[in-house]
Design a protein around this motif. Structure first.
Motif, PDB file in Angstrom:
ATOM      1  N   GLU A  79      48.480  25.375  26.646  1.00 43.60           N
ATOM      2  CA  GLU A  79      47.662  24.256  26.239  1.00 43.60           C
ATOM      3  C   GLU A  79      46.153  24.883  26.512  1.00 43.60           C
ATOM      4  OE1 GLU A  79      48.444  20.775  28.151  1.00 43.60           O
ATOM      5  OE2 GLU A  79      50.506  20.451  26.777  1.00 43.60           O
ATOM      6  N   ARG A  80      45.993  25.489  27.721  1.00 43.95           N
ATOM      7  CA  ARG A  80      44.538  25.920  28.078  1.00 43.95           C
ATOM      8  C   ARG A  80      44.214  27.023  27.011  1.00 43.95           C
ATOM      9  NH1 ARG A  80      46.300  25.098  33.487  1.00 43.95           N
ATOM     10  NH2 ARG A  80      46.963  27.306  33.650  1.00 43.95           N
ATOM     11  N   ARG A  81      45.153  28.092  26.691  1.00 42.62           N
ATOM     12  CA  ARG A  81      44.634  29.139  25.761  1.00 42.62           C
ATOM     13  C   ARG A  81      44.711  28.454  24.410  1.00 42.62           C
ATOM     14  NH1 ARG A  81      49.367  31.540  28.405  1.00 42.62           N
ATOM     15  NH2 ARG A  81      50.646  30.982  26.539  1.00 42.62           N
ATOM     16  N   MET A  82      45.362  27.409  23.946  1.00 45.41           N
ATOM     17  CA  MET A  82      45.092  26.734  22.790  1.00 45.41           C
ATOM     18  C   MET A  82      43.951  26.073  22.717  1.00 45.41           C
ATOM     19  SD  MET A  82      47.839  24.223  21.105  1.00 45.41           S
ATOM     20  CE  MET A  82      47.734  22.988  22.189  1.00 45.41           C
ATOM     21  N   MET A  83      43.307  25.515  23.676  1.00 42.20           N
ATOM     22  CA  MET A  83      42.279  24.802  23.700  1.00 42.20           C
ATOM     23  C   MET A  83      40.931  25.794  23.488  1.00 42.20           C
ATOM     24  SD  MET A  83      43.027  21.741  23.154  1.00 42.20           S
ATOM     25  CE  MET A  83      44.268  20.762  23.604  1.00 42.20           C
TER      26      MET A  83
ATOM     27  N   THR B 101      44.768  10.264  13.896  1.00 42.45           N
ATOM     28  CA  THR B 101      44.935  10.030  15.209  1.00 42.45           C
ATOM     29  C   THR B 101      46.264  10.615  15.841  1.00 42.45           C
ATOM     30  OG1 THR B 101      46.147   8.053  14.884  1.00 42.45           O
ATOM     31  CG2 THR B 101      43.720   7.780  15.186  1.00 42.45           C
ATOM     32  N   HIS B 102      47.141  10.721  15.336  1.00 42.55           N
ATOM     33  CA  HIS B 102      48.555  11.148  15.943  1.00 42.55           C
ATOM     34  C   HIS B 102      48.624  12.718  15.916  1.00 42.55           C
ATOM     35  CE1 HIS B 102      49.988   7.238  16.617  1.00 42.55           C
ATOM     36  NE2 HIS B 102      49.716   6.916  15.074  1.00 42.55           N
ATOM     37  N   PHE B 103      47.951  13.355  14.963  1.00 41.87           N
ATOM     38  CA  PHE B 103      48.402  14.945  14.745  1.00 41.87           C
ATOM     39  C   PHE B 103      46.818  15.525  14.687  1.00 41.87           C
ATOM     40  CE2 PHE B 103      52.387  13.152  13.516  1.00 41.87           C
ATOM     41  CZ  PHE B 103      53.122  13.634  14.405  1.00 41.87           C
ATOM     42  N   ALA B 104      46.914  16.763  15.235  1.00 38.73           N
ATOM     43  CA  ALA B 104      45.513  17.688  14.728  1.00 38.73           C
ATOM     44  C   ALA B 104      45.941  19.128  14.593  1.00 38.73           C
ATOM     45  CB  ALA B 104      44.525  17.312  15.686  1.00 38.73           C
ATOM     46  N   VAL B 105      45.504  19.784  13.696  1.00 37.18           N
ATOM     47  CA  VAL B 105      45.820  21.304  13.710  1.00 37.18           C
ATOM     48  C   VAL B 105      44.575  22.134  13.412  1.00 37.18           C
ATOM     49  CG1 VAL B 105      48.393  20.966  12.873  1.00 37.18           C
ATOM     50  CG2 VAL B 105      46.341  21.173  11.141  1.00 37.18           C
ATOM     51  N   ALA B 106      44.459  23.114  14.056  1.00 39.08           N
ATOM     52  CA  ALA B 106      43.359  23.993  13.931  1.00 39.08           C
ATOM     53  C   ALA B 106      43.573  25.170  13.209  1.00 39.08           C
ATOM     54  CB  ALA B 106      42.718  24.242  15.192  1.00 39.08           C
TER      55      ALA B 106
ATOM     56  N   GLN C   3      36.931  28.886  17.683  1.00 42.85           N
ATOM     57  CA  GLN C   3      37.157  29.842  16.691  1.00 42.85           C
ATOM     58  C   GLN C   3      37.792  29.313  15.173  1.00 42.85           C
ATOM     59  OE1 GLN C   3      39.517  32.980  18.435  1.00 42.85           O
ATOM     60  NE2 GLN C   3      38.359  32.725  20.596  1.00 42.85           N
ATOM     61  N   ALA C   4      38.179  28.205  15.299  1.00 45.03           N
ATOM     62  CA  ALA C   4      38.941  27.658  14.167  1.00 45.03           C
ATOM     63  C   ALA C   4      37.983  27.493  12.854  1.00 45.03           C
ATOM     64  CB  ALA C   4      39.478  26.434  14.293  1.00 45.03           C
TER      65      ALA C   4
ATOM     66  N   LEU D 108      45.865  27.955  15.133  1.00 47.83           N
ATOM     67  CA  LEU D 108      45.289  28.467  16.317  1.00 47.83           C
ATOM     68  C   LEU D 108      45.742  27.353  17.445  1.00 47.83           C
ATOM     69  CD1 LEU D 108      41.887  29.817  15.713  1.00 47.83           C
ATOM     70  CD2 LEU D 108      43.878  31.124  15.741  1.00 47.83           C
ATOM     71  N   ALA D 109      45.707  26.261  16.913  1.00 43.55           N
ATOM     72  CA  ALA D 109      46.117  25.001  17.875  1.00 43.55           C
ATOM     73  C   ALA D 109      46.735  23.724  17.115  1.00 43.55           C
ATOM     74  CB  ALA D 109      44.973  24.655  18.657  1.00 43.55           C
ATOM     75  N   LYS D 110      47.538  23.186  17.802  1.00 41.97           N
ATOM     76  CA  LYS D 110      48.047  21.817  17.340  1.00 41.97           C
ATOM     77  C   LYS D 110      48.558  21.024  18.446  1.00 41.97           C
ATOM     78  CE  LYS D 110      53.078  23.226  16.890  1.00 41.97           C
ATOM     79  NZ  LYS D 110      54.068  23.339  15.894  1.00 41.97           N
ATOM     80  N   GLY D 111      48.501  19.870  18.134  1.00 43.10           N
ATOM     81  CA  GLY D 111      49.069  18.720  18.960  1.00 43.10           C
ATOM     82  C   GLY D 111      49.022  17.458  18.640  1.00 43.10           C
ATOM     83  N   GLY D 112      49.963  16.509  19.412  1.00 40.75           N
ATOM     84  CA  GLY D 112      49.974  15.216  18.992  1.00 40.75           C
ATOM     85  C   GLY D 112      49.372  14.318  20.279  1.00 40.75           C
TER      86      GLY D 112
END
Length: 378
Positions: free
Chosen positions: A254-258, A272-277, A263-264, A291-295
């Motif tokens: 998660e730290r590497r992803m953040m 609100t529930h999902f985000a993708v970079a 850079q995105a 580069l990153a994704k999360g819920g």
């Protein structure tokens, strides 16, 4: 073998780790009888092959030393030189015999269990000096087996010796009527073949002892079901430890992803529930990378970092869900989403140009085309 309630019955085969630890401690199957057979058979064969040569050389040495001239006998320095030459000649004569014995003494132990050198087995242990442990070994099953082997060896050697004596009786009596030199050579021949047949009698003992030693060693290494379970936990890791490791790995990922979010090129949200970079590098000419994704909480964190570093954030619930479920981190998006993501990147480019005062404002976000097999509707 049934296992008791306490789990003390050693009914399980030894694991690879148990066998490896046993070898490190120097605990492998060995057969003294096999070593004895290897040395005695090799020695008797060498005696048969080289006996005549050794007998002739040694007779020449004796003949030369019993026919020394008077001036040599009266000279102390000459006697020393003769002694040195005779010893060298005698050693060269018996050298093949001793080399054969040396090879057999090394090959015998290696034949069962292989080559092994264990420094741990050489370390002193107080248990070896314990008289109670010594008495226990004296009256153990292993000691009874050794006693039976010794008795069997005695009976086998006795039986073979009686047969050999009866067969060689005429040769032994004929030696008394021969002159010295032929008698010595004849004696070596009779002794060599007699020793060979006596050694062959030990093969029967070794043929029984080798399987017994393999079985006994395996029995000593057998494990209880609880020991197998404990070893599995130690090897694979306890559940709580494995869980903690997975948690730390997730936190590091998660730290590497953040750190990659700034850079995105764009962050697509649910909202609100999902985000993708996503990032697209035109120089490489490949598809956009995730580069990153999360819920939920991670999605909120990605949006906050994107806004902090002025990364464009767009709301497209269907596309955000499709990218989230179909693409892994640091991987290219699937071909089915190329068109939709290309439209997003084009929209972002137009918006940047407008904010820089170089173009018209983009229109409203279109309904991005998403293939049915990539859709993840709520």
């Amino acid at each position: 073998m049934a296992e008791s309630e306490s789990g003390a019955d050693k009914s399980e085969e030894p694991t690879g780790k148990r066998l490896e630890e046993s070898r490190k401690k120097g605990q492998i199957a060995r057969s003294k009888e096999l070593n004895t057979v290897a040395v005695t058979l090799t020695g008797t064969v060498a005696l048969i092959l080289f006996g005549a040569y050794m007998g002739n050389v040694l007779m020449d040495v004796m003949r030369g030393n019993f026919s020394l001239p008077r001036d040599v006998l009266m000279s102390e320095g000459s006697m020393a030189l003769y002694l040195l030459a005779s010893g060298k000649q005698a050693l060269l004569a018996v050298q093949p015999f001793f080399i054969a014995l040396l090879i057999a003494s090394v090959a015998g132990p290696i034949a069962l269990g292989g080559w092994l050198f264990s420094a741990e087995a050489l370390q002193p242990k107080a248990s070896r000096m314990n008289p109670l442990a010594g008495l226990k070994r004296m009256f153990s099953v292993q000691a009874l087996v050794e006693l039976l082997k010794a008795l069997a060896k005695f009976l086998v050697i006795l039986a073979v010796a009686l047969v050999v004596l009866s067969v060689d009786q005429d040769d032994l009596l004929a030696i008394a009527n021969e002159s010295v030199e032929p008698a010595i050579l004849h004696s070596l021949q009779v002794v060599g073949w007699s020793a060979f047949w006596l050694s062959c009698g030990l093969i029967l003992i070794a043929a029984v002892d080798v399987p017994f030693q393999l079985w006994s060693h395996k029995q000593k290494l057998k494990m209880t079901k609880q020991e197998v379970r404990d070893e599995y936990k130690d090897t694979e890791g306890k559940p709580e430890v494995k869980g903690r490791i997975r948690q730390l790995q997730r936190e590091m990922a998660e730290r590497r992803m953040m750190q990659a979010v700034p850079q995105a090129d764009v962050v697509i949200t649910n909202p609100t529930h999902f985000a993708v970079a996503l990032k697209y590098d035109p120089e490489k000419g490949s598809a956009p990378l995730l580069l990153a994704k999360g819920g939920d909480f991670l999605a909120l964190k990605i949006r906050e970092i994107a806004q902090e570093h002025r990364v464009m954030v767009l709301e497209s619930p269907a596309l955000a869900r499709a990218v989230y479920y179909s693409t892994e981190l640091d991987q290219e998006i699937p071909a089915g989403l190329y068109l939709a993501v290309a439209q997003v990147l084009a929209y972002v480019y137009q918006l940047r140009q407008y904010k820089a005062g170089k173009g018209k404002p983009p229109g409203p976000l279109p309904d991005f085309p998403i293939p049915a097999d990539l859709r993840r509707d709520p």
